[in-house]
Write a protein that holds these residues in place. Structure first.
Motif: not given
Length: 157
Positions: A73-76, A130-136
């Motif tokens: 979360p909150n990563f740029k 703004d939240e944990e996010t997983i992308g493939q």
């Protein structure tokens, strides 16, 4: 139709249904089936704080690749680009993506679970969560993160 024309038509028809060298190369190797808990996550040095799970690779060779990125979360991620076409599918969470060479959180699109992005090689872009996010990601290697501003590269800090 004469015999020669018939042979060419038959050969062309078979080519449409038989896998060519491109298709065979993409499916070379062993059959892989994984459930999410079986993925192995590692740190990604070019994006400190982000985890990567390589599903098909390795990422440094000119072959088809597939991997997942887990953003906290909150990563740029500052403006950067990749050398190959990237097909990104959001598995969970929301990835906010903007295009350009300057980070502007107000000028992004929220890609939610199930969303897709396809970027051409060299496209300058930036992301934030703004939240944990997983992308493939599906692409062809070699894969790398190339920062628009070299001072943003964590390897140079």
């Amino acid at each position: 139709m004469n015999r020669t024309t018939t042979r060419y038509a038959l050969a062309f028809g078979l080519c449409l249904f038989l896998p060519g060298p491109q298709a065979q190369a993409q499916h070379a190797g062993e059959h892989i089936m994984l459930d999410p808990p079986e993925l192995i996550w590692n740190d990604l040095p070019s994006l400190p704080g982000v985890k990567i799970s390589v599903i098909e690779g390795p990422l440094n060779r000119a072959i088809p690749i597939m991997f997942r990125l887990k953003f906290p979360p909150n990563f740029k991620v500052p403006p950067h680009w990749h050398p190959g076409v990237e097909h990104i599918t959001i598995i969970s969470g929301t990835l906010h993506m903007g295009l350009g060479s300057v980070f502007d959180a107000s000028n992004t699109r929220a890609l939610k679970q199930g969303s897709i992005s396809i970027m051409q090689p060299g496209t300058h872009h930036y992301v934030w969560t703004d939240e944990e996010t997983i992308g493939q990601v599906h692409s062809s290697g070699p894969w790398s993160v190339n920062y628009v501003n070299p001072a943003d590269d964590p390897a140079k800090k």
